[in-house]
Design an enzyme around this catalytic site. Structure first.
Site, PDB file in Angstrom:
ATOM      1  N   GLN A 349      -9.152   7.039   1.975  1.00  0.00           N
ATOM      2  CA  GLN A 349      -7.969   6.256   2.345  1.00  0.00           C
ATOM      3  C   GLN A 349      -8.011   5.952   3.844  1.00  0.00           C
ATOM      4  O   GLN A 349      -8.068   6.863   4.678  1.00  0.00           O
ATOM      5  CB  GLN A 349      -6.679   6.999   2.009  1.00  0.00           C
ATOM      6  CG  GLN A 349      -6.481   7.227   0.520  1.00  0.00           C
ATOM      7  CD  GLN A 349      -7.020   8.564   0.045  1.00  0.00           C
ATOM      8  OE1 GLN A 349      -7.927   9.131   0.665  1.00  0.00           O
ATOM      9  NE2 GLN A 349      -6.474   9.073  -1.040  1.00  0.00           N
ATOM     10  N   ASP A 372      -7.379   1.282   0.357  1.00  0.00           N
ATOM     11  CA  ASP A 372      -6.018   1.225   0.903  1.00  0.00           C
ATOM     12  C   ASP A 372      -5.907   0.340   2.150  1.00  0.00           C
ATOM     13  O   ASP A 372      -5.256   0.706   3.135  1.00  0.00           O
ATOM     14  CB  ASP A 372      -5.508   2.631   1.247  1.00  0.00           C
ATOM     15  CG  ASP A 372      -5.266   3.486   0.017  1.00  0.00           C
ATOM     16  OD1 ASP A 372      -5.488   2.991  -1.095  1.00  0.00           O
ATOM     17  OD2 ASP A 372      -4.852   4.644   0.175  1.00  0.00           O
ATOM     18  N   ASP A 393      -7.622   0.099  -4.594  1.00  0.00           N
ATOM     19  CA  ASP A 393      -6.175  -0.006  -4.333  1.00  0.00           C
ATOM     20  C   ASP A 393      -5.918  -0.673  -2.988  1.00  0.00           C
ATOM     21  O   ASP A 393      -5.063  -0.233  -2.208  1.00  0.00           O
ATOM     22  CB  ASP A 393      -5.515   1.376  -4.344  1.00  0.00           C
ATOM     23  CG  ASP A 393      -5.843   2.172  -5.592  1.00  0.00           C
ATOM     24  OD1 ASP A 393      -6.081   1.561  -6.645  1.00  0.00           O
ATOM     25  OD2 ASP A 393      -5.858   3.420  -5.512  1.00  0.00           O
ATOM     26  N   ARG A 461      -3.960  -1.126 -10.977  1.00  0.00           N
ATOM     27  CA  ARG A 461      -3.691   0.037 -11.825  1.00  0.00           C
ATOM     28  C   ARG A 461      -2.320   0.613 -11.444  1.00  0.00           C
ATOM     29  O   ARG A 461      -1.838   0.419 -10.323  1.00  0.00           O
ATOM     30  CB  ARG A 461      -4.781   1.094 -11.690  1.00  0.00           C
ATOM     31  CG  ARG A 461      -4.992   1.644 -10.280  1.00  0.00           C
ATOM     32  CD  ARG A 461      -6.044   2.732 -10.286  1.00  0.00           C
ATOM     33  NE  ARG A 461      -6.318   3.250  -8.948  1.00  0.00           N
ATOM     34  CZ  ARG A 461      -7.059   4.338  -8.711  1.00  0.00           C
ATOM     35  NH1 ARG A 461      -7.585   5.021  -9.724  1.00  0.00           N
ATOM     36  NH2 ARG A 461      -7.283   4.746  -7.470  1.00  0.00           N
TER      37      ARG A 461
END
Length: 561
Positions: A349, A372, A393, A461
Site C-alpha cells: 500500500q 492504492d 485497488d 472488488r
C-alpha cells in the site's frame, strides 16, 4: 396578488414544518409489536407523546436499542431536537474513545500500532468535528435550502462512519489484539453515528417522496455541461495574476510547495488562495490540513509539474499516512499537474493522493502509483480529465466520487499479484457514498498486456460488505477479465454489494460472462439517471462555480455492448 413563487415557498415551508411530525405518526402506526414493544394505538393513554416520538425516530435505525438508550430522558416530541440529542450523545462517545485511545497508545510498543493510534486520533477528531457541525445545522433547515441541508448532513455523517472504520482498519497490519480492543471501544459510538445517519436519511427520503428537489435546489434542472475550456482557462489565467508562485529555480515566491503552505494562516474560509506550481519535480510530501480551505493548485501541465514521494506500508508507514499529496481542507481545486508514489509494487500500500476534504475537484491531474494510488477517502469529490495508474485497488475509499472523462491505466503488478481498478468501502446502508465512473476509459500499459502468463485484471472488488460502484458510458479494454469483478475475502460483499455497468463500450464491456452475484445489478436507462452528478450531489453548484467542465446528466448514448 402576491408573488406565486413566494406563496409556493410558503406552502413548502409549512409542509416541511409538519413533515417529520407526520413521519412520527406513520412510523408509530406501522411499527410491528413484540416483546418490549410499545403500544401502537394513537389514542393510548399508557404511552406519552415523547415515548411515541422516540419510538418513531428510532424505528428505521440499525441499532434500535442503542437509539432508545441515547434518547432516554428526552423530553420533546420535536424530531429535529431528538436527532440533535442523538448526535450529541455520539459526540460524547466518540470523544471518549479518542481520549481512551490516547491512553492506550502510551502502552503500545510496536511502531505500526503506535501509528495506528495516531490515525485514530486524526480521524476521530475529524468525526467529532463533522458530528458537531451536523448538530449546528439541525435547526437550520428552510424551504429554500433543504436540499443542500440534507446533502450536507448525509455527507458529513457518512464521513463520520467512514472515519471510525478507518480507525479500526489501521490496526490490520499490527500485532496483538489492540485492533479488537479499539473496535470494542468504538462500538457504541459507531452505532450512534449510524443511527444519526439513518435519521437524517429519512428526512431525505421524505423530501424526495414529495418531489420537492426541483424547487428546493436539488440540482435536477441545472443545465447540462460545464463552461467551455476557453472560459475555464481565462478564469485561471486571471487568477494567476494574484497567485503565490512556487518555482524550483527560485524565480517564484517559494521554492517548495510546503513553504508556500506554511506561509498561509492555519484556517481560511474566505476567498480562494491560488498557488501556481511551476514546471519541475517537487520531491516532497504535501499536506493541505483541515481548516485550510479554498486552496487552488495550478501546475504547468501533467508532464511538467510533478509532486513525488515514496512512503509505503512496506517501509513501516500506515497506509493513511503514505500519500504524497493529502487534501484535508475543503473546496480544494487542483489542475494541470501530476502526483506520484514511487514505492513500486514491492511497497504494497503506497498512496499517491488522499482526498478527505469536502467538495474537492481535481481537473487534468495525473496520479501514478501501484497499490492504492488514489484514496478517495471521504465527503464529496469530482474528478475530470484525470489519469490514474496502478495495480491493486488503485482507486479506493468511501467518498461520494464522480469521475468524468478520466483514464484508468492498469499496470503490471508484482509476481503472483492480480489487478483491481476499484475497491469501494461503503459499510453502512444509509451512507450516500459510491464510486461513479462516467464516459471514461479503462486501459492497460504495454507491460501488462505483454505479460506471460496473462495477469488477471478486474473492474473492482468489494472492500466492504456494501461496496458500491457504478461504471457507465465508458470504454473498457479487452484486458479486463470477462467475469468483470473479483472477490475480496471469501464471500464478503457478494450478495450485498451494488455494482452496475451501463451503456459501456469496447471489447471488455460485454457483460455476458460476468459473475452472477446478487450484488451485480441490472438497471434501466431511467434508473441509471439516479447516479448522474445532478442527482447524487443534489446541490452541485460547487462544481459549476469552479468553471471546470461538468455534465450533470447522462450523455447522448454511444454504441454500446
Amino acid at each position: 396578488m402576491g408573488d406565486p413563487i413566494s406563496k409556493r415557498k410558503g406552502l413548502i415551508a409549512a409542509c416541511l414544518s409538519t413533515l417529520l411530525v407526520i413521519a412520527v405518526i406513520v412510523a408509530i402506526v406501522t411499527t410491528t409489536g413484540g416483546e418490549g414493544g410499545i403500544s401502537h394505538s394513537l389514542g393510548s393513554t399508557n404511552v406519552d407523546s415523547t415515548t411515541k416520538s422516540v419510538a418513531a425516530i428510532c424505528s428505521t435505525t440499525q441499532y434500535q436499542e442503542t437509539c432508545h438508550a441515547s434518547l432516554e430522558g428526552a423530553n420533546t416530541t420535536d424530531p429535529k431536537k431528538l436527532i440533535e440529542t442523538a448526535i450529541n450523545v455520539a459526540v460524547e462517545k466518540v470523544s471518549n474513545a479518542l481520549r481512551q485511545s490516547s491512553l492506550m497508545k502510551e502502552a503500545a510498543e510496536d511502531p505500526m500500532t503506535r501509528q495506528a493510534f495516531d490515525v485514530c486520533r486524526d480521524v476521530l477528531e475529524n468525526a467529532v468535528d463533522d458530528l458537531k457541525r451536523s448538530v449546528e445545522q439541525i435547526d437550520a433547515v428552510e424551504a429554500d435550502t433543504v436540499g443542500e441541508y440534507v446533502a450536507d448532513l448525509r455527507t458529513w455523517l457518512s464521513a463520520v462512519v467512514t472515519n471510525q472504520e478507518t480507525c479500526v482498519d489501521a490496526f490490520e497490519n499490527t500485532t496483538g489484539d489492540t485492533g479488537q480492543e479499539m473496535r470494542n471501544l468504538l462500538r457504541t459510538a459507531m452505532e450512534l453515528s449510524s443511527n444519526g445517519l439513518a435519521m437524517v436519511t429519512d428526512i431525505a427520503d421524505f423530501v424526495g417522496s414529495l418531489q420537492l428537489e426541483d424547487v428546493l435546489g436539488g440540482g435536477r434542472n441545472l443545465a447540462a455541461g460545464g463552461e467551455e475550456e476557453d472560459v475555464v482557462e481565462r478564469r485561471l489565467v486571471e487568477a494567476l495574476n494574484s497567485t503565490i508562485v512556487v518555482a524550483k529555480d527560485g524565480s517564484g515566491n517559494f521554492s517548495t510547495i510546503n513553504e508556500a503552505l506554511a506561509s498561509l494562516p492555519k484556517t481560511n474560509n474566505g476567498s480562494q488562495i491560488v498557488i501556481h506550481i511551476k514546471a519541475g519535480v517537487y520531491n516532497e510530501n504535501v499536506d493541505i490540513p483541515k481548516g485550510l480551505n479554498k486552496i487552488v493548485f495550478i501546475g504547468d501541465g501533467m508532464n511538467a509539474t510533478r509532486i513525488t514521494g515514496n512512503k509505503s506500508v512496506a517501509a513501516g508507514v500506515q497506509t493513511y499516512y503514505t500519500a504524497t499529496l493529502i487534501v484535508s481542507g475543503e473546496d480544494f481545486l487542483g489542475k494541470n499537474m501530476a502526483v506520484e508514489n514511487t514505492a513500486g509494487p514491492d511497497g504494497h500500500q503506497a498512496v499517491a493522493v488522499r482526498v478527505s476534504g469536502d467538495r474537492a475537484i481535481l481537473f487534468n491531474v495525473r496520479m501514478d502509483g501501484y497499490q492504492d494510488t488514489l484514496n478517495a477517502d471521504t465527503h464529496r469529490q469530482y474528478y475530470r480529465n484525470c489519469t490514474i495508474s496502478g495495480t491493486i485497488d488503485f482507486v479506493f475509499g468511501n467518498s461520494l466520487s464522480l469521475f468524468q472523462d478520466c483514464t484508468f491505466i492498469t499496470r503490471k503488478p508484482g509476481p503472483k499479484q492480480g489487478c483491481m481498478v476499484t475497491a469501494q468501502g461503503r459499510s453502512d446502508p444509509k451512507s450516500n457514498t459510491a464510486i461513479i465512473i462516467q464516459n471514461s476509459r479503462f486501459t492497460a500499459e504495454p507491460a501488462l498486456l505483454a505479460a506471460k502468463p496473462p495477469v488477471p485484471a478486474y473492474l473492482g472488488r468489494p472492500w466492504k460488505e456494501l461496496s458500491r460502484t457504478i461504471i457507465m458510458q465508458s470504454e473498457i479494454g479487452g484486458f479486463i477479465n470477462r467475469t468483470g469483478w473479483a472477490r475480496w475475502i471469501e464471500d464478503i460483499g457478494l450478495d450485498t454489494c451494488y455494482y452496475v455497468e451501463y451503456g459501456n463500450r469496447g471489447p471488455g464491456a460485454d457483460t455476458a460472462g460476468r459473475v452472477t452475484w446478487k450484488g451485480i445489478r441490472k438497471v434501466t436507462a431511467e434508473q441509471v439517471k439516479s447516479w448522474t452528478g445532478g442527482v447524487v450531489y443534489r446541490n452541485d453548484t460547487w462544481i459549476k462555480a469552479s468553471g471546470v467542465p461538468y455534465v450533470p446528466t447522462l450523455l447522448p448514448q454511444k454504441s454500446a455492448n
